[in-house]
Design a protein around this motif. Structure first.
Motif, PDB file in Angstrom:
ATOM      1  N   GLY A 261       0.814  -1.209   0.000  1.00 41.26           N
ATOM      2  CA  GLY A 261       0.000   0.000   0.000  1.00 41.26           C
ATOM      3  C   GLY A 261       0.846   1.257   0.000  1.00 41.26           C
ATOM      4  O   GLY A 261       0.521   2.246  -0.682  1.00 41.26           O
ATOM      5  N   LEU A 262       1.950   1.226   0.750  1.00 38.05           N
ATOM      6  CA  LEU A 262       2.845   2.383   0.790  1.00 38.05           C
ATOM      7  C   LEU A 262       3.468   2.636  -0.582  1.00 38.05           C
ATOM      8  O   LEU A 262       3.559   3.782  -1.041  1.00 38.05           O
TER       9      LEU A 262
ATOM     10  N   VAL B  86       5.034  13.928  -2.158  1.00 37.12           N
ATOM     11  CA  VAL B  86       5.206  12.514  -1.818  1.00 37.12           C
ATOM     12  C   VAL B  86       5.272  12.333  -0.305  1.00 37.12           C
ATOM     13  O   VAL B  86       4.636  11.431   0.261  1.00 37.12           O
ATOM     14  N   VAL B  87       6.030  13.197   0.355  1.00 36.85           N
ATOM     15  CA  VAL B  87       6.168  13.116   1.809  1.00 36.85           C
ATOM     16  C   VAL B  87       4.814  13.299   2.493  1.00 36.85           C
ATOM     17  O   VAL B  87       4.463  12.565   3.432  1.00 36.85           O
ATOM     18  N   SER B  88       4.026  14.260   2.024  1.00 31.72           N
ATOM     19  CA  SER B  88       2.700  14.498   2.613  1.00 31.72           C
ATOM     20  C   SER B  88       1.798  13.286   2.443  1.00 31.72           C
ATOM     21  O   SER B  88       1.058  12.905   3.368  1.00 31.72           O
ATOM     22  N   ALA B  89       1.861  12.665   1.274  1.00 27.76           N
ATOM     23  CA  ALA B  89       1.032  11.488   1.019  1.00 27.76           C
ATOM     24  C   ALA B  89       1.435  10.329   1.922  1.00 27.76           C
ATOM     25  O   ALA B  89       0.581   9.599   2.452  1.00 27.76           O
TER      26      ALA B  89
ATOM     27  N   LYS C 128       2.884  10.546   4.869  1.00 30.39           N
ATOM     28  CA  LYS C 128       2.498  10.857   6.247  1.00 30.39           C
ATOM     29  C   LYS C 128       1.016  10.600   6.493  1.00 30.39           C
ATOM     30  O   LYS C 128       0.601  10.358   7.635  1.00 30.39           O
ATOM     31  N   SER C 129       0.224  10.656   5.430  1.00 31.84           N
ATOM     32  CA  SER C 129      -1.218  10.422   5.559  1.00 31.84           C
ATOM     33  C   SER C 129      -1.578   8.946   5.474  1.00 31.84           C
ATOM     34  O   SER C 129      -2.731   8.570   5.707  1.00 31.84           O
TER      35      SER C 129
END
Length: 245
Positions: free
Chosen positions: A24-25, A66-69, A71-72
């Motif tokens: 999933g990641l 990408v980092v924001s995604a 972290k969510s």
């Protein structure tokens, strides 16, 4: 190649040890149109696994998306974003080290004074012995003015140093020769020629690197006329060798 203009970053993520979480990641990263490179397992526990995931992104803005995604994304935690390219370059990529450990006065007397005087006197009588009793026989100068660095253009000699260090690292790895970057802070062909010919006794070969055309042809020709050691311009001869091979 597609990766040449990309930023490379390593993401250290802690993921719950559960089927589908890692997949999933990766899907999250893919949805943000980032490329995934090397993946390493850093720690494997009962409930969690820590992985380093190398990604290729277009720029800092793309990286932030990408980092924001990530972290969510549930059941995972972004521990660190690392720039391994900068980490590898910290302190430079090359070094000059003694072949002998100087751990007592006896060794010191042999590698330096008074013992070294005997070697210097021998070379003074017969200069050809310098290739036997010094490092000259495996030293190569990589000379640049930084005026035509591949993919970067005229960035100057100082900014070209990381590229020259990379060339030196490759030369050591592939040939066993020790290369020393020489940065020349001028674009004047005559001054470059004078500088290289003046320092030439230190080296067994000269490699001209990333000097813009047409000056590079003139510089190479004149240095070859003045020296008896091999002189090559990597952007000409190196490319020609690869094409011929």
């Amino acid at each position: 190649m597609w990766w040449e203009d990309k930023l490379v970053r390593t993401l250290r993520c802690r993921l719950r040890q559960k089927p589908g979480v890692f997949g999933g990641l990766l899907s999250v990263i893919g949805k943000e149109k980032a490329y995934v490179g090397e993946i390493k397992i850093i720690h494997m526990g009962t409930n969690y696994m820590v992985r380093d995931i190398t990604i290729f992104v277009d720029d800092e803005a793309h990286l932030n998306k990408v980092v924001s995604a990530i972290k969510s994304f549930p059941e995972s935690e972004l521990l660190e974003v690392r720039d391994e390219v900068l980490e590898m370059h910290q302190g430079g990529k090359i070094a000059i080290r003694s072949r002998y450990e100087i751990n007592d006065i006896s060794v010191l007397r042999k590698v330096y004074t008074p013992g070294v005087a005997e070697v210097s006197l021998l070379i003074n009588k017969n200069p050809a012995l310098a290739r036997r009793y010094t490092a000259i026989r495996h030293l190569v100068a990589i000379v640049t003015d930084g005026s035509a660095v591949l993919g970067l253009g005229d960035i100057g000699p100082l900014a070209a140093m990381p590229v020259m260090e990379g060339k030196a690292s490759l030369m050591e790895t592939l040939t066993g020769l020790s290369a020393m970057p020489i940065l020349i802070n001028t674009k004047d062909p005559e001054r470059i020629i004078e500088t290289v010919t003046s320092i030439a006794p230190t080296f067994s070969a000269i490699q001209l690197e990333d000097i813009s055309a047409p000056r590079c042809f003139y510089i190479e020709e004149k240095i070859q006329e003045k020296l008896t050691i091999p002189v090559m311009h990597d952007d000409q001869h190196g490319t020609a060798c690869v094409v011929t091979a």
